[in-house]
Design an enzyme around this catalytic site. Sequence first.
Site, PDB file in Angstrom:
ATOM      1  N   ASN A 239       0.918  -1.136  -0.029  1.00  9.99           N
ATOM      2  CA  ASN A 239      -0.029  -0.289  -0.147  1.00  9.99           C
ATOM      3  C   ASN A 239       0.981   1.175  -0.015  1.00  9.99           C
ATOM      4  O   ASN A 239       1.982   1.274   0.503  1.00  9.99           O
ATOM      5  CB  ASN A 239      -1.062   0.062   1.214  1.00  9.99           C
ATOM      6  CG  ASN A 239      -0.582  -0.140   2.420  1.00  9.99           C
ATOM      7  OD1 ASN A 239       0.532  -0.905   2.674  1.00  9.99           O
ATOM      8  ND2 ASN A 239      -1.243   0.294   3.499  1.00  9.99           N
TER       9      ASN A 239
ATOM     10  N   GLU B 162       0.161   5.090   0.641  1.00 12.70           N
ATOM     11  CA  GLU B 162      -0.770   6.276   1.142  1.00 12.70           C
ATOM     12  C   GLU B 162      -0.251   7.566   0.598  1.00 12.70           C
ATOM     13  O   GLU B 162       0.686   7.723   0.377  1.00 12.70           O
ATOM     14  CB  GLU B 162      -0.898   6.050   2.631  1.00 12.70           C
ATOM     15  CG  GLU B 162      -1.489   4.687   3.053  1.00 12.70           C
ATOM     16  CD  GLU B 162      -1.776   4.662   4.553  1.00 12.70           C
ATOM     17  OE1 GLU B 162      -1.274   5.528   5.394  1.00 12.70           O
ATOM     18  OE2 GLU B 162      -2.536   3.715   4.871  1.00 12.70           O
ATOM     19  N   ASN B 163      -1.276   8.560   0.864  1.00 15.59           N
ATOM     20  CA  ASN B 163      -0.939   9.944   0.415  1.00 15.59           C
ATOM     21  C   ASN B 163      -1.604  11.071   1.198  1.00 15.59           C
ATOM     22  O   ASN B 163      -2.695  10.495   2.018  1.00 15.59           O
ATOM     23  CB  ASN B 163      -1.788  10.098  -1.015  1.00 15.59           C
ATOM     24  CG  ASN B 163      -1.272  11.270  -1.735  1.00 15.59           C
ATOM     25  OD1 ASN B 163      -1.584  12.250  -1.350  1.00 15.59           O
ATOM     26  ND2 ASN B 163      -0.423  11.047  -2.677  1.00 15.59           N
ATOM     27  N   ALA B 164      -0.908  12.020   1.591  1.00 18.34           N
ATOM     28  CA  ALA B 164      -1.483  13.142   2.410  1.00 18.34           C
ATOM     29  C   ALA B 164      -2.783  13.567   2.013  1.00 18.34           C
ATOM     30  O   ALA B 164      -3.691  13.941   2.749  1.00 18.34           O
ATOM     31  CB  ALA B 164      -0.487  14.318   2.252  1.00 18.34           C
TER      32      ALA B 164
ATOM     33  N   TYR C  88      -5.608  11.767   1.697  1.00 16.17           N
ATOM     34  CA  TYR C  88      -6.015  10.546   1.916  1.00 16.17           C
ATOM     35  C   TYR C  88      -6.468   9.477   0.732  1.00 16.17           C
ATOM     36  O   TYR C  88      -6.289   8.470   0.522  1.00 16.17           O
ATOM     37  CB  TYR C  88      -6.930  10.401   3.067  1.00 16.17           C
ATOM     38  CG  TYR C  88      -6.279  10.741   4.326  1.00 16.17           C
ATOM     39  CD1 TYR C  88      -5.087  11.099   4.361  1.00 16.17           C
ATOM     40  CD2 TYR C  88      -6.975  10.716   5.558  1.00 16.17           C
ATOM     41  CE1 TYR C  88      -4.574  11.625   5.574  1.00 16.17           C
ATOM     42  CE2 TYR C  88      -6.382  10.832   6.673  1.00 16.17           C
ATOM     43  CZ  TYR C  88      -5.082  11.581   6.676  1.00 16.17           C
ATOM     44  OH  TYR C  88      -4.764  11.785   8.026  1.00 16.17           O
TER      45      TYR C  88
ATOM     46  N   CYS D  27      -4.062   0.612  -2.748  1.00 17.49           N
ATOM     47  CA  CYS D  27      -3.734  -0.607  -1.968  1.00 17.49           C
ATOM     48  C   CYS D  27      -2.705  -1.799  -2.301  1.00 17.49           C
ATOM     49  O   CYS D  27      -2.328  -1.607  -3.539  1.00 17.49           O
ATOM     50  CB  CYS D  27      -5.045  -1.555  -1.941  1.00 17.49           C
ATOM     51  SG  CYS D  27      -6.551  -1.112  -1.011  1.00 17.49           S
TER      52      CYS D  27
ATOM     53  N   GLU E 152      -2.978  -4.635  -3.273  1.00 19.28           N
ATOM     54  CA  GLU E 152      -3.376  -5.531  -4.255  1.00 19.28           C
ATOM     55  C   GLU E 152      -3.258  -4.951  -5.720  1.00 19.28           C
ATOM     56  O   GLU E 152      -2.887  -5.457  -6.717  1.00 19.28           O
ATOM     57  CB  GLU E 152      -4.664  -6.064  -4.048  1.00 19.28           C
ATOM     58  CG  GLU E 152      -4.987  -7.013  -2.958  1.00 19.28           C
ATOM     59  CD  GLU E 152      -5.361  -6.211  -1.447  1.00 19.28           C
ATOM     60  OE1 GLU E 152      -4.652  -4.911  -1.381  1.00 19.28           O
ATOM     61  OE2 GLU E 152      -6.080  -6.613  -0.763  1.00 19.28           O
TER      62      GLU E 152
ATOM     63  N   CYS F 258     -10.125  -5.336   0.085  1.00 19.64           N
ATOM     64  CA  CYS F 258     -11.466  -4.343   0.146  1.00 19.64           C
ATOM     65  C   CYS F 258     -12.158  -4.618  -0.769  1.00 19.64           C
ATOM     66  O   CYS F 258     -11.730  -5.388  -1.765  1.00 19.64           O
ATOM     67  CB  CYS F 258     -10.849  -2.817   0.361  1.00 19.64           C
ATOM     68  SG  CYS F 258     -10.280  -2.203  -1.335  1.00 19.64           S
TER      69      CYS F 258
ATOM     70  N   CYS G 212     -10.716  -3.872  -4.307  1.00 19.63           N
ATOM     71  CA  CYS G 212      -9.392  -4.804  -4.620  1.00 19.63           C
ATOM     72  C   CYS G 212     -10.001  -6.020  -4.993  1.00 19.63           C
ATOM     73  O   CYS G 212      -9.756  -6.865  -5.914  1.00 19.63           O
ATOM     74  CB  CYS G 212      -8.573  -4.843  -3.575  1.00 19.63           C
ATOM     75  SG  CYS G 212      -7.570  -3.291  -3.465  1.00 19.63           S
TER      76      CYS G 212
END
Length: 140
Positions: free
Chosen positions: A46, A48-50, A52, A57, A59, A90, A93
């Site tokens: 995964n 992530e990013n500021a 959100y 993910c 996958e 999720c 995915c």
Amino acid sequence: MIDDPDLAALFAAANASRLKAYAPYSGFSVGAAVRDDAGAVHHGCNVENAAYPVGTCAEAGAISAMVAAGGRRLSAVLVTGGGDGLCTPCGACRQRIREFGDAETPVIIAGPEGVRRRFTLGDLLPESFGPENLADARGV
Ligand code: THU
């Protein structure tokens, strides 16, 4: 210790990827590995990013790596996350896996210690919509 060498390779790739995850916001690192129909293993984590919702993910990364390498069919997926729970894919995915798999595609869930539970994609995404649904309706 995982006896099956194919499964052990999938687990090793997913676990190595999990350790490289970029998850500063959730603190929840995930790794995924997929095997394509030629037997090659591709992996992702995964990111992530500021902002959100822009995060991706594990996958998605693993499937993207498979497609970039020329793979078009999934024969197995393994996802590993921390904590005591099952890191099942999720909803989005599950649909990503569906694009390149089918109801029988194994989706194996692991933790740092090893395999926790095995599903098929059909268990996780019953009565799914996939590429064949579009092909069936073409010209109708
Ligand atoms: N996450 C995945 O990468 N895969 C899953 O199967 C479940 C959740 C990530 C998304 C987010 O970066 C973090 O885990 C917490 O939801």
